[in-house]
Design an enzyme around this catalytic site. Structure first.
Site, PDB file in Angstrom:
ATOM      1  N   THR A  48       0.917  -1.186  -0.054  1.00 23.27           N
ATOM      2  CA  THR A  48       0.020   0.076  -0.158  1.00 23.27           C
ATOM      3  C   THR A  48       0.820   1.335   0.051  1.00 23.27           C
ATOM      4  O   THR A  48       2.014   1.129   0.574  1.00 23.27           O
ATOM      5  CB  THR A  48      -0.903  -0.030   1.257  1.00 23.27           C
ATOM      6  OG1 THR A  48      -1.913   1.107   0.806  1.00 23.27           O
ATOM      7  CG2 THR A  48      -0.468   0.051   2.431  1.00 23.27           C
ATOM      8  N   GLU A  49       0.383   2.079  -0.584  1.00 22.46           N
ATOM      9  CA  GLU A  49       1.328   3.318  -1.106  1.00 22.46           C
ATOM     10  C   GLU A  49       1.829   4.299   0.106  1.00 22.46           C
ATOM     11  O   GLU A  49       2.691   4.744   0.261  1.00 22.46           O
ATOM     12  CB  GLU A  49       0.489   4.209  -1.836  1.00 22.46           C
ATOM     13  CG  GLU A  49       0.339   4.009  -3.460  1.00 22.46           C
ATOM     14  CD  GLU A  49      -1.144   3.441  -3.343  1.00 22.46           C
ATOM     15  OE1 GLU A  49      -1.473   2.523  -2.750  1.00 22.46           O
ATOM     16  OE2 GLU A  49      -2.033   3.744  -4.282  1.00 22.46           O
ATOM     17  N   ASN A  50       0.916   4.225   1.313  1.00 18.57           N
ATOM     18  CA  ASN A  50       0.984   4.799   2.366  1.00 18.57           C
ATOM     19  C   ASN A  50       2.290   3.828   3.263  1.00 18.57           C
ATOM     20  O   ASN A  50       2.465   4.432   4.552  1.00 18.57           O
ATOM     21  CB  ASN A  50       0.017   5.083   3.304  1.00 18.57           C
ATOM     22  CG  ASN A  50      -0.779   4.074   3.471  1.00 18.57           C
ATOM     23  OD1 ASN A  50      -1.221   3.182   2.695  1.00 18.57           O
ATOM     24  ND2 ASN A  50      -1.376   3.717   4.819  1.00 18.57           N
ATOM     25  N   SER A  90       8.296   3.873  -0.537  1.00 16.55           N
ATOM     26  CA  SER A  90       7.458   3.053  -1.118  1.00 16.55           C
ATOM     27  C   SER A  90       7.066   3.490  -2.545  1.00 16.55           C
ATOM     28  O   SER A  90       6.897   2.281  -3.345  1.00 16.55           O
ATOM     29  CB  SER A  90       5.806   3.666  -0.400  1.00 16.55           C
ATOM     30  OG  SER A  90       4.713   2.945  -0.837  1.00 16.55           O
TER      31      SER A  90
END
Lengths: 223, 244
Positions: A48-50, A90
């Site tokens: 996940t990007e975060n 990320s």
């Protein structure tokens, strides 16, 4: 009237192509459901990007930890093997070619692989998030989408009319009627619902569907 | 050396009109709610700071934290990737009325611009946004047969950051996905102010576990049991609370 696939069924079909050991980013919305349908015996690691790799399912209501969320701001959980990292790392994973699969939603996909999925035009508040990054770098960039719009217009087109998310980036489409690869600027039909003929599908598609050998039946459980 | 600060008001005292302020967090995760609210308190008491340029991934949610900063009228421009949320009414109304400017940046480009700012790299090339409206006016170059867009570094006067543990030297750890943009913003600001859940003695943080080394930090203030934006929004909180 033959039923088209539901978003859940499209997600199931997309999940069948994710190999054991794959690193996968699932876009916000329908694509998130892909994680639920991993075939038994395969272990994919979700990004996940975060800043989480290998996160687990949603916690029970009341057990949320709001420092532990996914890109859609929904609560997730950790499990053995989870890793945290900052945003630059990320997106190094995203752009740097380290992800195997990214699956996104779409407003329009062109036969060139161009994708439009972030803006429906100049009205309102524009928001892009990570979509423009996610379409670059993953080995497979797939979209899950209805084959046509709510008013029946093709979403698979020769050229996108909406603002682009990326140029020449999509490699595979899981639509509500078919599975289509994008090869050298062409739509190549791989699977279709048995109730539809190739010419039925062509009538619902805004660019030429090419055939490369036999077209398999798109066979998805009821779910 | 002692970078600890006695209270939140002292922590935000150096922020003046027109500054560029990076605010850490992704949505509410890792968002320094108490530092933001202290800045609002100062504005309500003194009329300053205002006309701020704020860098954050989002544009606030509900009526607390970044949304409250915007609602107070302190923000002239927002640089962000995703100005939508469950309840984005504050930003949306001001943006559509033309009262706040928006620079929309793809999320990975935003992160890398901030990292570049902290690392002394004035520009870099990325495949992200090539051929899209967000690449208009930017130089493009071809490397190994692919086209890449030139993006510039992003720096700030001040960063407001939320971490978990910190020591008087400014060494920091974070809590789970609350890390997100926070370590990058620590690097990219001239002055980085951090709220931590606990100030510990130097040596209490295993050197192997330090995420942000103290060189990137100028001030540390302890905020035990920090509030979470999501909890505040579920309770329909508004900052500042309306007078009785």
């Amino acid at each position: 009237m033959t039923q088209k696939l539901t978003p859940t069924q499209m997600a199931w079909r997309a999940a069948q192509d994710i190999a054991d050991g794959a690193y996968v980013n699932l876009g916000i919305g329908f694509p998130e459901m892909v994680a639920k349908f991993q075939p038994p015996g395969r272990e994919a690691i979700f990004h996940t990007e975060n800043g989480i790799l290998g996160f687990g399912e949603a916690p029970a209501a009341g057990a949320e930890d709001w420092d532990l969320i996914n890109a859609g701001k929904k609560a997730v959980t950790i499990k053995p093997g989870t890793a945290f990292f900052h945003h630059a790392d990320s997106f190094a994973m995203v752009r740097g070619g380290h992800l195997d699969v990214a699956i996104l939603g779409a407003y329009e996909v062109a036969e060139t692989g161009d994708l439009a999925n972030w803006s429906t035009g100049p009205r309102g508040v524009p928001a892009v998030g990570g979509a423009m990054d996610l379409v670059h770098g993953a080995k497979t960039v797939a979209v899950i989408t209805d084959h046509v719009t709510k008013d029946g217009k093709p979403k698979l087109v020769q050229r996108c009319s909406l603002p682009l998310t990326g140029v020449g980036c999509v490699t595979r489409i899981y639509s509500s009627l078919a599975v289509i690869d994008i090869v050298d600027g062409h739509f190549v039909l791989r699977e279709k619902l048995a109730a539809f003929s190739v010419s039925d599908l062509q009538a619902l598609t805004g660019a030429t569907l090419h055939l490369d050998g036999a077209v398999a039946d798109l066979d998805v459980p009821a779910l | 050396m002692d970078k600890t600060l006695p209270d939140l008001a002292t922590a935000v005292a150096g922020i003046t009109d027109g500054m560029t302020v990076m605010i850490g967090g992704f949505g509410g995760s890792g968002a320094p709610i108490e530092l933001i609210h202290a800045l609002i308190d100062r504005f309500l008491a003194t009329g300053h700071p205002k006309n701020l340029v704020v860098v954050n991934n989002n544009a606030g949610n509900g009526h607390v934290g970044l949304a409250a900063l915007i609602e107070a009228g302190m923000v002239a421009k927002l640089i962000c990737s995703f100005p939508r949320s469950a309840d984005p009414v504050v930003f949306t109304e001001r943006y559509l009325a033309g009262h706040i400017a928006l620079e929309l940046v793809p999320q990975g480009t935003l992160a890398e611009r901030i990292r570049a700012g902290g690392a002394g790299i004035p520009a870099f090339y990325t495949p992200t946004s090539f051929g899209t409206d967000l690449a208009k006016g930017k130089p493009v170059e071809v490397f190994e047969g692919r086209s890449y867009v030139q993006e510039r570094w992003l720096k700030a006067d001040v960063a407001l950051v939320k971490a978990h543990l910190g020591d008087r030297l400014g060494n920091l750890t974070y809590r789970m996905a609350g890390r997100n943009f926070n370590p990058l913003m620590c690097m990219a600001a001239a002055t980085t102010i951090v709220q931590v859940s606990r100030i510990v003695d130097p040596g209490s943080i295993d050197p192997e576990a330090v995420i942000t080394p103290g060189i990137f930090v100028q001030g540390v203030v302890e905020v035990p049991n920090p509030q979470q934006e999501e909890d505040l929004n579920r309770a329909k909180a508004v900052y500042p609370e309306a007078a009785e």
